[in-house]
Design an enzyme around this catalytic site. Structure first.
Site, PDB file in Angstrom:
ATOM      1  N   LYS A  69       0.808  -1.253  -0.162  1.00 48.16           N
ATOM      2  CA  LYS A  69       0.143   0.077   0.002  1.00 48.16           C
ATOM      3  C   LYS A  69       0.797   1.227  -0.017  1.00 48.16           C
ATOM      4  O   LYS A  69       0.448   2.364  -0.562  1.00 48.16           O
ATOM      5  CB  LYS A  69      -1.209  -0.056   1.102  1.00 48.16           C
ATOM      6  CG  LYS A  69      -2.127  -0.981   1.011  1.00 48.16           C
ATOM      7  CD  LYS A  69      -3.079  -0.995   2.057  1.00 48.16           C
ATOM      8  CE  LYS A  69      -3.938  -1.963   2.192  1.00 48.16           C
ATOM      9  NZ  LYS A  69      -5.100  -1.961   3.101  1.00 48.16           N
ATOM     10  N   ASN A  90      -4.999   2.126  -1.257  1.00 51.69           N
ATOM     11  CA  ASN A  90      -5.497   0.855  -1.663  1.00 51.69           C
ATOM     12  C   ASN A  90      -6.249   0.795  -2.768  1.00 51.69           C
ATOM     13  O   ASN A  90      -6.550  -0.361  -3.542  1.00 51.69           O
ATOM     14  CB  ASN A  90      -6.485   0.221  -0.411  1.00 51.69           C
ATOM     15  CG  ASN A  90      -7.674   0.886  -0.697  1.00 51.69           C
ATOM     16  OD1 ASN A  90      -7.804   2.128  -0.958  1.00 51.69           O
ATOM     17  ND2 ASN A  90      -8.937   0.370  -0.326  1.00 51.69           N
ATOM     18  N   ALA A 132      -0.169   0.103  15.294  1.00 51.98           N
ATOM     19  CA  ALA A 132       0.136   1.276  14.942  1.00 51.98           C
ATOM     20  C   ALA A 132       0.646   1.391  13.532  1.00 51.98           C
ATOM     21  O   ALA A 132       1.857   2.015  12.979  1.00 51.98           O
ATOM     22  CB  ALA A 132       0.932   2.034  15.888  1.00 51.98           C
ATOM     23  N   ALA A 135      -2.621   0.089   8.367  1.00 50.83           N
ATOM     24  CA  ALA A 135      -3.987  -0.206   8.457  1.00 50.83           C
ATOM     25  C   ALA A 135      -4.406   1.026   9.487  1.00 50.83           C
ATOM     26  O   ALA A 135      -5.644   1.429   9.204  1.00 50.83           O
ATOM     27  CB  ALA A 135      -4.362  -1.379   8.788  1.00 50.83           C
ATOM     28  N   SER A 159       6.769   3.852  20.203  1.00 52.80           N
ATOM     29  CA  SER A 159       7.114   4.912  19.324  1.00 52.80           C
ATOM     30  C   SER A 159       6.365   5.092  17.973  1.00 52.80           C
ATOM     31  O   SER A 159       6.135   6.197  17.631  1.00 52.80           O
ATOM     32  CB  SER A 159       8.665   4.875  18.881  1.00 52.80           C
ATOM     33  OG  SER A 159       8.730   3.606  18.191  1.00 52.80           O
ATOM     34  N   LYS A 160       5.828   3.997  17.698  1.00 51.09           N
ATOM     35  CA  LYS A 160       4.998   4.274  16.449  1.00 51.09           C
ATOM     36  C   LYS A 160       3.545   4.696  16.726  1.00 51.09           C
ATOM     37  O   LYS A 160       3.019   5.572  16.192  1.00 51.09           O
ATOM     38  CB  LYS A 160       4.901   2.835  15.665  1.00 51.09           C
ATOM     39  CG  LYS A 160       6.047   2.231  15.020  1.00 51.09           C
ATOM     40  CD  LYS A 160       5.614   1.388  13.827  1.00 51.09           C
ATOM     41  CE  LYS A 160       6.268  -0.054  13.786  1.00 51.09           C
ATOM     42  NZ  LYS A 160       5.569  -1.050  13.008  1.00 51.09           N
ATOM     43  N   GLY A 244     -13.458  -7.624  10.279  1.00 44.63           N
ATOM     44  CA  GLY A 244     -13.520  -6.761   9.128  1.00 44.63           C
ATOM     45  C   GLY A 244     -14.070  -7.101   7.742  1.00 44.63           C
ATOM     46  O   GLY A 244     -13.775  -6.196   6.800  1.00 44.63           O
TER      47      GLY A 244
HETATM   48  P1  ATR Z   1      -0.591  -3.201   8.351  1.00 45.78           P
HETATM   49  O1  ATR Z   1      -0.322  -2.440   7.151  1.00 45.78           O
HETATM   50  O2  ATR Z   1      -1.460  -4.449   8.175  1.00 45.78           O
HETATM   51  O3  ATR Z   1      -1.077  -2.287   9.279  1.00 45.78           O
HETATM   52  P2  ATR Z   1       2.023  -3.425   9.514  1.00 45.78           P
HETATM   53  O4  ATR Z   1       2.265  -1.769   9.135  1.00 45.78           O
HETATM   54  O5  ATR Z   1       3.163  -4.225   9.464  1.00 45.78           O
HETATM   55  O6  ATR Z   1       0.849  -3.928   8.984  1.00 45.78           O
HETATM   56  O7  ATR Z   1       1.479  -3.115  11.106  1.00 45.78           O
HETATM   57  C1  ATR Z   1       1.183  -4.276  11.784  1.00 45.78           C
HETATM   58  C2  ATR Z   1       0.939  -3.685  13.207  1.00 45.78           C
HETATM   59  O8  ATR Z   1       0.477  -4.947  13.831  1.00 45.78           O
HETATM   60  C3  ATR Z   1       1.996  -3.310  14.190  1.00 45.78           C
HETATM   61  O9  ATR Z   1       1.125  -2.292  14.923  1.00 45.78           O
HETATM   62  C4  ATR Z   1       2.355  -4.217  14.885  1.00 45.78           C
HETATM   63  O10 ATR Z   1       3.242  -3.947  15.977  1.00 45.78           O
HETATM   64  P3  ATR Z   1       4.557  -3.155  15.976  1.00 45.78           P
HETATM   65  O11 ATR Z   1       4.678  -2.129  15.378  1.00 45.78           O
HETATM   66  O12 ATR Z   1       5.286  -3.431  17.483  1.00 45.78           O
HETATM   67  O13 ATR Z   1       5.497  -4.303  15.020  1.00 45.78           O
HETATM   68  C5  ATR Z   1       1.275  -4.984  15.291  1.00 45.78           C
HETATM   69  N1  ATR Z   1       1.515  -6.256  15.794  1.00 45.78           N
HETATM   70  C6  ATR Z   1       1.794  -7.422  14.774  1.00 45.78           C
HETATM   71  N2  ATR Z   1       2.062  -8.642  15.464  1.00 45.78           N
HETATM   72  C7  ATR Z   1       1.874  -8.548  16.672  1.00 45.78           C
HETATM   73  C8  ATR Z   1       1.800  -9.056  17.975  1.00 45.78           C
HETATM   74  N3  ATR Z   1       2.043 -10.524  17.940  1.00 45.78           N
HETATM   75  N4  ATR Z   1       1.244  -8.418  19.104  1.00 45.78           N
HETATM   76  C9  ATR Z   1       1.235  -7.206  18.989  1.00 45.78           C
HETATM   77  N5  ATR Z   1       1.197  -6.372  17.992  1.00 45.78           N
HETATM   78  C10 ATR Z   1       1.548  -6.807  16.951  1.00 45.78           C
END
Ligand code: ATR
Length: 279
Positions: A69, A90, A132, A135, A159-160, A244
């Site tokens: 995306k 998207n 964060a 999506a 931080s994100k 969703g």
């Molecule tokens: P998308 O485009 O689907 O949002 P992404 O940008 O990779 O995908 O974001 C994934 C989100 O899921 C992030 O907020 C991630 O947390 P981190 O920023 O710490 O990586 C979160 N996430 C993924 N797996 C996780 C888990 N097992 N527990 C908690 N948060 C998770």
């Protein structure tokens, strides 16, 4: 002479389980539009090349999903306000002059599903979002536009969450919260799971004080059976626990409107896809 169908596709990696081809064909039937809509898996490093090939083959546009995306947004020369705020797109429109227009219908799709299909009044609701990533960035502005009173973001990587809250703080009440503080906060009217934890089969450790029986729980992900988040929400006996699928249908309906200038009946398509999933 028979004219060729209009050509569309959804591009992602992985993509094989995408419902987008069925959704767009169902919309097209509503208007007797003849179109082809494929699911194309682009190699991780070859997104731009894949797009160029589709433009050369005369495609009208594509939907884009994980993990492309952001790249889709970067390729475009016109970017709508929603994709600008999300830094992600998207929906792409391929123009005659070879330029690309980028849209983001994810957040508006979520709001449409909540307010129109599920008849939830978003006005003055307090919202907690888990995650964060891309999506989550896409849903903040549409939720604020729909009148929610505040949005709090909690993420494994703080931080994100902080960066998103800072980016949107000029619009309204958008906060970030440390995960360690979650067991000590009051409950929210709505809890949205925007993490991708369920893709990798991981579960989230969510404190139950975040919800009451009146909380609306919504997972941006969907699956044939309850997602881990929806199962958790049902265990808490919350009033509403949704995945969703509705958001997927509504973001597709908005993309369809951009391409065809026609507004499909998404409720009938939602029923059709739910039947397909249960068969
Ligand atoms: P998308 O485009 O689907 O949002 P992404 O940008 O990779 O995908 O974001 C994934 C989100 O899921 C992030 O907020 C991630 O947390 P981190 O920023 O710490 O990586 C979160 N996430 C993924 N797996 C996780 C888990 N097992 N527990 C908690 N948060 C998770």
């Amino acid at each position: 002479m028979m004219s060729e169908p209009l050509k569309f596709a959804v591009i992602g990696n992985p993509i094989s389980h995408s419902l987008s081809p069925q959704i767009h064909q169902h919309f097209a039937q509503q208007f007797d539009i003849d179109l082809s809509y494929e699911a194309i898996e682009a190699p991780e490093e070859r997104f731009a090349e894949t797009i160029e090939q589709l433009q050369q083959k005369g495609y009208h546009g594509v939907n884009v999903t994980v993990p492309f995306k952001l790249q889709a947004f970067d390729l475009a020369s016109f970017k709508d306000s929603y994709s600008q705020l999300a830094n992600a797109s998207n929906t792409l429109v391929f123009n005659q002059d070879n330029t690309i227009a980028a849209h983001n219908t994810d957040g508006q799709g979520l709001v449409k599903d909540l307010s129109e299909t599920k008849k939830i009044n978003l006005k003055d609701k307090t919202v907690l979002i888990l995650g964060a990533g891309g999506a989550v960035q896409g849903i903040i502005k549409p939720l604020l536009d729909a009148g929610v009173s505040s949005i709090t973001i909690s993420n494994r990587t703080y931080s994100k969450a902080h960066a998103i809250a800072k980016k949107f703080s000029s619009y309204a009440e958008v906060f970030a919260i440390q995960q360690a503080l979650m067991p000590y906060t009051p409950s929210f009217d709505m809890l949205i799971n925007g993490t991708s934890a369920s893709i990798s089969g991981e579960t989230l450790d969510i404190p139950s004080n975040l919800v009451t029986k009146n909380t609306i729980c919504y997972d941006l992900m969907y699956s044939k059976t309850d997602t881990a988040f929806v199962s958790w929400a049902k265990e808490q006996k919350v009033a509403y626990a949704y995945d969703g699928l509705g958001m997927l249908i509504e973001q597709a309906a908005l993309a369809f409107s951009i391409w065809h200038d026609q507004k499909p009946n998404s409720i009938s398509t939602h029923k059709h896809i739910a039947t397909l999933l249960n068969s």
